[in-house]
Design an enzyme around this catalytic site. Structure first.
Site, PDB file in Angstrom:
ATOM      1  N   HIS A 189       0.849  -1.196   0.000  1.00  0.00           N
ATOM      2  CA  HIS A 189       0.000   0.000   0.000  1.00  0.00           C
ATOM      3  C   HIS A 189       0.884   1.245   0.000  1.00  0.00           C
ATOM      4  O   HIS A 189       1.742   1.411   0.867  1.00  0.00           O
ATOM      5  CB  HIS A 189      -0.949  -0.012   1.196  1.00  0.00           C
ATOM      6  CG  HIS A 189      -2.023  -1.056   1.073  1.00  0.00           C
ATOM      7  ND1 HIS A 189      -2.413  -1.865   2.115  1.00  0.00           N
ATOM      8  CD2 HIS A 189      -2.770  -1.423  -0.006  1.00  0.00           C
ATOM      9  CE1 HIS A 189      -3.370  -2.677   1.686  1.00  0.00           C
ATOM     10  NE2 HIS A 189      -3.606  -2.435   0.413  1.00  0.00           N
ATOM     11  N   ALA A 190       0.653   2.108  -0.971  1.00  0.00           N
ATOM     12  CA  ALA A 190       1.567   3.206  -1.281  1.00  0.00           C
ATOM     13  C   ALA A 190       1.839   4.143  -0.102  1.00  0.00           C
ATOM     14  O   ALA A 190       2.966   4.571   0.105  1.00  0.00           O
ATOM     15  CB  ALA A 190       1.013   3.999  -2.463  1.00  0.00           C
ATOM     16  N   ARG A 191       0.807   4.441   0.676  1.00  0.00           N
ATOM     17  CA  ARG A 191       0.948   5.469   1.716  1.00  0.00           C
ATOM     18  C   ARG A 191       1.606   4.964   3.001  1.00  0.00           C
ATOM     19  O   ARG A 191       1.849   5.737   3.926  1.00  0.00           O
ATOM     20  CB  ARG A 191      -0.428   6.046   2.049  1.00  0.00           C
ATOM     21  CG  ARG A 191      -1.414   5.025   2.607  1.00  0.00           C
ATOM     22  CD  ARG A 191      -2.827   5.571   2.565  1.00  0.00           C
ATOM     23  NE  ARG A 191      -3.807   4.593   3.023  1.00  0.00           N
ATOM     24  CZ  ARG A 191      -5.118   4.745   2.847  1.00  0.00           C
ATOM     25  NH1 ARG A 191      -5.577   5.835   2.240  1.00  0.00           N
ATOM     26  NH2 ARG A 191      -5.954   3.833   3.287  1.00  0.00           N
ATOM     27  N   GLU A 192       1.887   3.655   3.068  1.00  0.00           N
ATOM     28  CA  GLU A 192       2.440   3.060   4.287  1.00  0.00           C
ATOM     29  C   GLU A 192       3.963   3.167   4.280  1.00  0.00           C
ATOM     30  O   GLU A 192       4.687   2.192   4.170  1.00  0.00           O
ATOM     31  CB  GLU A 192       1.917   1.619   4.418  1.00  0.00           C
ATOM     32  CG  GLU A 192       0.396   1.616   4.571  1.00  0.00           C
ATOM     33  CD  GLU A 192      -0.276   0.253   4.456  1.00  0.00           C
ATOM     34  OE1 GLU A 192       0.429  -0.785   4.442  1.00  0.00           O
ATOM     35  OE2 GLU A 192      -1.529   0.220   4.380  1.00  0.00           O
ATOM     36  N   ARG A 211      -3.268   4.874  -1.934  1.00  0.00           N
ATOM     37  CA  ARG A 211      -3.103   3.498  -1.427  1.00  0.00           C
ATOM     38  C   ARG A 211      -2.853   2.472  -2.531  1.00  0.00           C
ATOM     39  O   ARG A 211      -2.059   1.548  -2.378  1.00  0.00           O
ATOM     40  CB  ARG A 211      -4.391   3.122  -0.674  1.00  0.00           C
ATOM     41  CG  ARG A 211      -4.553   1.644  -0.305  1.00  0.00           C
ATOM     42  CD  ARG A 211      -5.915   1.466   0.360  1.00  0.00           C
ATOM     43  NE  ARG A 211      -6.335   0.084   0.498  1.00  0.00           N
ATOM     44  CZ  ARG A 211      -6.249  -0.621   1.617  1.00  0.00           C
ATOM     45  NH1 ARG A 211      -5.692  -0.097   2.694  1.00  0.00           N
ATOM     46  NH2 ARG A 211      -6.706  -1.862   1.676  1.00  0.00           N
ATOM     47  N   ASN A 232      -3.499  -5.582  -2.379  1.00  0.00           N
ATOM     48  CA  ASN A 232      -3.751  -6.570  -1.337  1.00  0.00           C
ATOM     49  C   ASN A 232      -5.201  -7.043  -1.314  1.00  0.00           C
ATOM     50  O   ASN A 232      -5.659  -7.632  -0.332  1.00  0.00           O
ATOM     51  CB  ASN A 232      -3.338  -6.044   0.038  1.00  0.00           C
ATOM     52  CG  ASN A 232      -2.943  -7.171   0.968  1.00  0.00           C
ATOM     53  OD1 ASN A 232      -2.285  -8.131   0.552  1.00  0.00           O
ATOM     54  ND2 ASN A 232      -3.340  -7.089   2.235  1.00  0.00           N
ATOM     55  N   ARG A 233      -5.920  -6.763  -2.402  1.00  0.00           N
ATOM     56  CA  ARG A 233      -7.232  -7.374  -2.643  1.00  0.00           C
ATOM     57  C   ARG A 233      -7.225  -8.075  -4.004  1.00  0.00           C
ATOM     58  O   ARG A 233      -8.252  -8.548  -4.464  1.00  0.00           O
ATOM     59  CB  ARG A 233      -8.351  -6.309  -2.650  1.00  0.00           C
ATOM     60  CG  ARG A 233      -8.499  -5.501  -1.372  1.00  0.00           C
ATOM     61  CD  ARG A 233      -9.008  -6.314  -0.193  1.00  0.00           C
ATOM     62  NE  ARG A 233      -9.223  -5.463   0.987  1.00  0.00           N
ATOM     63  CZ  ARG A 233      -8.286  -5.153   1.872  1.00  0.00           C
ATOM     64  NH1 ARG A 233      -7.038  -5.596   1.713  1.00  0.00           N
ATOM     65  NH2 ARG A 233      -8.569  -4.398   2.923  1.00  0.00           N
ATOM     66  N   HIS A 267       2.987  -3.968   6.557  1.00  0.00           N
ATOM     67  CA  HIS A 267       2.010  -2.899   6.328  1.00  0.00           C
ATOM     68  C   HIS A 267       2.052  -1.931   7.516  1.00  0.00           C
ATOM     69  O   HIS A 267       2.780  -2.129   8.473  1.00  0.00           O
ATOM     70  CB  HIS A 267       0.592  -3.489   6.243  1.00  0.00           C
ATOM     71  CG  HIS A 267       0.301  -4.271   5.009  1.00  0.00           C
ATOM     72  ND1 HIS A 267      -0.527  -3.818   4.007  1.00  0.00           N
ATOM     73  CD2 HIS A 267       0.725  -5.492   4.600  1.00  0.00           C
ATOM     74  CE1 HIS A 267      -0.613  -4.726   3.042  1.00  0.00           C
ATOM     75  NE2 HIS A 267       0.139  -5.752   3.380  1.00  0.00           N
ATOM     76  N   SER A 268       1.226  -0.888   7.444  1.00  0.00           N
ATOM     77  CA  SER A 268       0.938  -0.054   8.608  1.00  0.00           C
ATOM     78  C   SER A 268      -0.503   0.451   8.411  1.00  0.00           C
ATOM     79  O   SER A 268      -1.007   0.412   7.294  1.00  0.00           O
ATOM     80  CB  SER A 268       1.923   1.117   8.698  1.00  0.00           C
ATOM     81  OG  SER A 268       1.671   2.106   7.740  1.00  0.00           O
ATOM     82  N   TYR A 269      -1.151   0.894   9.472  1.00  0.00           N
ATOM     83  CA  TYR A 269      -0.702   0.928  10.844  1.00  0.00           C
ATOM     84  C   TYR A 269      -1.745   0.183  11.675  1.00  0.00           C
ATOM     85  O   TYR A 269      -2.832  -0.099  11.163  1.00  0.00           O
ATOM     86  CB  TYR A 269      -0.586   2.392  11.341  1.00  0.00           C
ATOM     87  CG  TYR A 269      -1.897   3.157  11.262  1.00  0.00           C
ATOM     88  CD1 TYR A 269      -2.740   3.241  12.376  1.00  0.00           C
ATOM     89  CD2 TYR A 269      -2.322   3.758  10.067  1.00  0.00           C
ATOM     90  CE1 TYR A 269      -3.963   3.914  12.301  1.00  0.00           C
ATOM     91  CE2 TYR A 269      -3.536   4.414   9.981  1.00  0.00           C
ATOM     92  CZ  TYR A 269      -4.356   4.490  11.098  1.00  0.00           C
ATOM     93  OH  TYR A 269      -5.568   5.137  11.018  1.00  0.00           O
ATOM     94  N   TYR A 315     -10.242  -7.206  10.301  1.00  0.00           N
ATOM     95  CA  TYR A 315     -11.531  -7.257   9.594  1.00  0.00           C
ATOM     96  C   TYR A 315     -11.430  -8.285   8.466  1.00  0.00           C
ATOM     97  O   TYR A 315     -10.330  -8.570   7.989  1.00  0.00           O
ATOM     98  CB  TYR A 315     -11.927  -5.886   9.015  1.00  0.00           C
ATOM     99  CG  TYR A 315     -10.820  -5.127   8.313  1.00  0.00           C
ATOM    100  CD1 TYR A 315     -10.215  -5.611   7.149  1.00  0.00           C
ATOM    101  CD2 TYR A 315     -10.369  -3.893   8.819  1.00  0.00           C
ATOM    102  CE1 TYR A 315      -9.206  -4.913   6.505  1.00  0.00           C
ATOM    103  CE2 TYR A 315      -9.341  -3.193   8.186  1.00  0.00           C
ATOM    104  CZ  TYR A 315      -8.774  -3.713   7.030  1.00  0.00           C
ATOM    105  OH  TYR A 315      -7.757  -3.024   6.405  1.00  0.00           O
ATOM    106  N   GLU A 328       1.267  -5.121  10.852  1.00  0.00           N
ATOM    107  CA  GLU A 328       0.744  -3.754  10.776  1.00  0.00           C
ATOM    108  C   GLU A 328       1.572  -2.959  11.779  1.00  0.00           C
ATOM    109  O   GLU A 328       1.399  -3.119  12.996  1.00  0.00           O
ATOM    110  CB  GLU A 328      -0.744  -3.699  11.128  1.00  0.00           C
ATOM    111  CG  GLU A 328      -1.668  -4.414  10.143  1.00  0.00           C
ATOM    112  CD  GLU A 328      -1.917  -3.635   8.864  1.00  0.00           C
ATOM    113  OE1 GLU A 328      -1.446  -2.473   8.765  1.00  0.00           O
ATOM    114  OE2 GLU A 328      -2.581  -4.166   7.968  1.00  0.00           O
TER     115      GLU A 328
END
Length: 262
Positions: free
Chosen positions: A21-24, A79, A96-97, A149-151, A201, A223
């Site tokens: 995910h780009a923003r992590e 993301r 990641n989906r 990943h985060s967070y 989730y 995470e």
């Protein structure tokens, strides 16, 4: 996409990726930190030396490179990937989906404009296809898959696409709990460990579930910090402590894998 291999022969291996995910950003920082530590402590740190002598470690420091570049230049909170499809004005899918693990059944969207868009089909995203191809090609030697990943400060393992427990649930949980304790020992950072669906989730199409179903038993998702105060915008001052403590957990998992090669 550049993949680094820390070794010189064909041995049992661990695959680790960062920045799905780009923003992590703390995720990609950790992969760089891991490589630096592995290369600089080999020979002096007995655990790292033994690990690299007995196993290969494949590190993909930036999985979603176009998305990551976009977060630096245009939209810090982006993301997804940056793929473009004719007929849609929206860019990208959630990598990641996009793996073929209960694809698009739960916790994912079929709307191309959604942040959790599952893609037009499994492995529609070139980044996902390349990683999946690599893991399939090296399936016989791959013993662990670790994705950063985060967070949220969680250490997750399969399944996320289902509430069913993995066949190796009790061992995966025991190792996750041990790794979380190792991480906490440095700065007191508390992690929660458990299967993805119940712990964070339900979400289908994740790389960890896909790798596990392919036969990579030790499949974990981290995470990293924090729990929401800064979220994806973790301050620079937390890069080093986050990487240091996460290293302890990754080394804990790696040591277990090393002792339990199946």
């Amino acid at each position: 996409t550049h993949l680094m291999k820390l070794s010189d022969s064909t041995k049992p291996a661990i695959f680790m990726d960062c920045g799905i995910h780009a923003r992590e950003w703390i995720s990609t920082a950790f992969c760089q930190w891991f490589v630096k530590e592995a290369l600089s402590t080999y020979g002096s740190d007995s655990q790292m030396t033994s690990l690299l002598d007995q196993m290969d470690v494949f590190v993909l420091p930036v999985f979603n490179i176009d998305g990551y570049d976009f977060t630096h230049k245009s939209n810090r909170m982006w993301r997804k990937t940056r793929s473009k499809r004719s007929g849609s004005s929206c860019y990208g899918a959630d990598p990641n989906r996009n793996f073929n693990a209960g694809w698009c059944t739960v916790g994912a969207s079929s709307n191309p404009c959604s942040d959790t868009f599952c893609g037009h089909q499994p492995e529609s995203e070139i980044e996902v296809k390349n990683v999946a191809d690599f893991i399939r090609r090296n399936k016989s030697i791959l013993k662990a898959y670790i994705t950063i990943h985060s967070y949220s400060q969680l250490l997750l393992f399969p399944y996320s696409y289902s509430f069913s427990l993995a066949a190796d649930h009790s061992e995966l949980l025991k190792v996750a709990d041990g790794a979380s304790a190792a991480l906490r020992s440095l700065y007191g950072t508390r992690y929660t460990s458990g299967p993805g669906a119940a712990t964070i989730y339900p979400a289908a199409g994740g790389s960890d579930d896909w790798a596990y179903d392919l036969g990579v038993k030790y499949s974990y998702t981290f995470e990293l910090r924090d729990t929401g105060r800064y979220g994806f915008l973790l301050p620079e001052s937390q890069i080093e402590p986050t990487c240091e403590e996460t290293m302890l957990a990754v080394k804990y998992i790696a040591a277990h894998v090393q002792k339990n090669l199946y």
